[in-house]
Scaffold this active site. Structure first.
Site, short mmCIF file in Angstrom:
data_model
loop_
_atom_site.label_atom_id
_atom_site.label_comp_id
_atom_site.label_asym_id
_atom_site.label_seq_id
_atom_site.Cartn_x
_atom_site.Cartn_y
_atom_site.Cartn_z
N ASP A 1 46.01 -22.00 80.10
CA ASP A 1 45.26 -21.60 78.91
C ASP A 1 44.07 -20.77 79.39
O ASP A 1 43.18 -21.27 80.07
CB ASP A 1 44.80 -22.86 78.15
CG ASP A 1 44.07 -22.54 76.84
OD1 ASP A 1 43.42 -21.49 76.75
OD2 ASP A 1 44.13 -23.39 75.92
N ARG B 1 59.72 -11.73 60.83
CA ARG B 1 59.43 -12.92 61.65
C ARG B 1 59.60 -12.63 63.15
O ARG B 1 59.00 -13.29 63.98
CB ARG B 1 60.32 -14.09 61.21
CG ARG B 1 60.13 -15.31 62.05
CD ARG B 1 60.44 -16.66 61.39
NE ARG B 1 61.51 -16.69 60.44
CZ ARG B 1 62.81 -16.74 60.76
NH1 ARG B 1 63.19 -16.74 62.03
NH2 ARG B 1 63.71 -16.79 59.82
N TYR C 1 41.98 -28.91 76.27
CA TYR C 1 41.61 -28.87 74.85
C TYR C 1 42.25 -30.08 74.16
O TYR C 1 43.46 -30.33 74.32
CB TYR C 1 42.15 -27.54 74.32
CG TYR C 1 41.94 -27.24 72.88
CD1 TYR C 1 40.66 -27.10 72.35
CD2 TYR C 1 43.04 -27.04 72.04
CE1 TYR C 1 40.49 -26.78 71.01
CE2 TYR C 1 42.87 -26.71 70.71
CZ TYR C 1 41.59 -26.59 70.20
OH TYR C 1 41.43 -26.27 68.87
N LYS D 1 39.63 -16.75 69.39
CA LYS D 1 38.30 -16.81 70.00
C LYS D 1 37.85 -15.42 70.45
O LYS D 1 37.62 -14.56 69.64
CB LYS D 1 38.33 -17.82 71.17
CG LYS D 1 39.01 -19.15 70.82
CD LYS D 1 38.20 -19.99 69.85
CE LYS D 1 38.97 -21.18 69.28
NZ LYS D 1 39.59 -22.09 70.24
C1 LIG Z 1 40.44 -23.12 70.17
C2 LIG Z 1 41.29 -23.35 71.35
C3 LIG Z 1 42.67 -23.49 71.23
C4 LIG Z 1 43.37 -23.52 69.88
O1 LIG Z 1 43.27 -22.31 69.22
P1 LIG Z 1 43.49 -22.11 67.64
O2 LIG Z 1 43.62 -20.65 67.51
O3 LIG Z 1 42.30 -22.71 66.98
O4 LIG Z 1 44.75 -22.85 67.30
C5 LIG Z 1 43.40 -23.66 72.38
N1 LIG Z 1 42.81 -23.69 73.60
C6 LIG Z 1 41.48 -23.57 73.75
C7 LIG Z 1 40.90 -23.62 75.11
C8 LIG Z 1 40.68 -23.40 72.63
O5 LIG Z 1 39.36 -23.31 72.79
#
Ligand SMILES: *Cc1c(COP(=O)(O)O)cnc(C)c1O
Length: 400
Positions: free
Chosen positions: A186, A61, A114, A217
């Site tokens: 982010d 973990r 988001y 992503k």
């Molecule tokens: C998709 C996304 C997230 C969340 O990511 P997950 O891996 O699906 O939890 C957070 N911030 C942005 C800008 C995103 O496009």
């Protein structure tokens, strides 16, 4: 390999890489791990005395060597001090925020974040933390006005989800640093290939304290994993890592491996997303039925000047606002006509996607001026000719 003078293309290939550590093989093995055995009680006691220390095996973990390799590569690419992996992008965001807030605190969050980030921040009210949303176009002076004695955090996402406003990140970080407010960005859209919010021009002082990623992503890049990462400055790392441990955050070694493998080709993939995305955005802006294309790489975009100043490229993700006379049924008919563009969530993989978006349902009055229905487009690696044909047919379906 940790040579900051190397060009980005070289760093994507070699960041965090140490073949000598893994028997000469180019890639690290996947350590599927829960238990790690200590040599003796002295080693066990030493590792328990300092759970923040990395390197000695403790328990799966707390991270594996596979995860560590991905963390090191990402840390190096973002210009941070150390990183923490989590099971999803959203958990990276919630962990980074929870690391800082206490009952009675006030946090500033961009109105363009988001949507699940927004829902999480709204839920913090139950813990006595007040979230105030600010206009993503706000400059340093506007943010200074919003900072209160109990303001703990400023959270930003540039460009914003679905509406793609570019934020003046150095102005915000400078205002926040002067008042002791921690900043979290982010950076999922741009990735360190195109934007490094922690390593902005003016040195350590201009950068954000914490960068969060949905590695799901572009970093992983193949739509085959859910993974999050938090990149920290030296100062923020102990706070964030302690929170991640408290919350039980971790990522599986298989996902960390996919993240690392994706990073190795990030440079070429992002260059292609940039080229194809920009060309398709330009072309889409000229189609009948389209009211506006929201892409900071387009010269007419309100965020274009800031994007040119701070970014070195654009992801393959942008917004398309249709004329306000088109209703839900027409937009659905358009989306259902698409054959190459998949209808689905997420982005950052090799394939093209669309998804309808509805910022109006949750935005502050006045920060989003669009009136027509909005769709979000992700441009993958299919031929542009084929993608344009697919969209042309869909725009026809929209108009009839
Ligand atoms: C998709 C996304 C997230 C969340 O990511 P997950 O891996 O699906 O939890 C957070 N911030 C942005 C800008 C995103 O496009």
């Amino acid at each position: 390999m940790n040579d900051p003078t190397n060009s980005p293309e070289t760093r994507f290939v070699h960041a965090g890489s140490d073949p000598a550590r893994q028997g000469g093989y180019v890639n690290p093995p996947v350590y599927r791990a829960s238990t790690a055995l200590y040599r003796d009680t002295a080693e066990m006691a030493a590792s328990q005395a300092d759970p923040l220390k990395r390197g000695t095996p403790v328990y799966g973990r707390f991270g594996t060597p596979t995860g560590r390799a991905f963390e090191q590569a990402l840390t190096e690419l973002e210009g941070g001090h150390a990183s923490v992996l989590t099971c999803s992008g959203l958990s990276a965001i919630t962990t980074a925020i929870l690391a800082y807030v206490r009952a009675g605190d006030h946090i500033l969050v961009s109105d363009s974040v988001y949507l699940p980030t927004r829902k999480f921040c709204d839920s913090l009210a139950a813990l006595g933390v007040e979230t105030e949303y600010y206009d993503p176009r706000a400059g340093g002076a506007a943010i200074e006005d919003l900072i209160r004695p109990r303001t703990r955090l400023l959270y930003l996402e540039s460009p914003g989800s679905t509406t793609f406003e570019v934020q003046d990140v150095p102005a915000l970080t400078t205002a926040c640093r002067a008042r002791g407010v921690t900043t979290i960005a982010d950076n999922t859209w741009a990735t360190p290939a195109f934007f490094r919010p922690m390593a902005l021009g003016g040195g350590a002082d201009a950068g954000v304290d914490v960068v969060v990623h949905s590695a799901t992503k572009y970093l992983t890049g193949h739509a085959d994993s859910i993974l999050g990462a938090i990149v920290c400055s030296q100062e923020s790392y102990p706070t964030v890592r302690a929170a991640a441990i408290r919350l039980g955050q971790c990522a599986g070694a298989d996902d960390a491996y996919l993240g690392l493998r994706g990073l190795r080709t990030l440079g070429v993939r992002m260059a292609r997303h940039h080229e194809q995305g920009l060309e398709l955005a330009r072309w889409t802006a000229g189609q009948e039925g389209v009211a506006a294309v929201l892409h900071p790489g387009l010269p007419g975009d309100p965020g274009h000047a800031l994007w040119r100043r701070d970014f070195t490229g654009a992801a393959g993700l942008f917004g398309v606002e249709l004329h306000p006379d088109f209703g839900r049924a027409a937009v659905d008919a358009m989306l259902d006509r698409l054959r190459l563009f998949g209808l689905g969530h997420s982005y950052g993989g090799y394939e093209s996607l669309v998804v309808p978006a509805d910022p109006v349902s949750h935005r502050l009055p006045g920060t989003w001026a669009g009136r027509g229905p909005l769709i979000r487009v992700h441009v993958g690696f299919e031929s542009l000719t084929d993608l344009k044909e697919d969209l042309s047919a869909a725009f026809e379906a929209l108009r009839c």
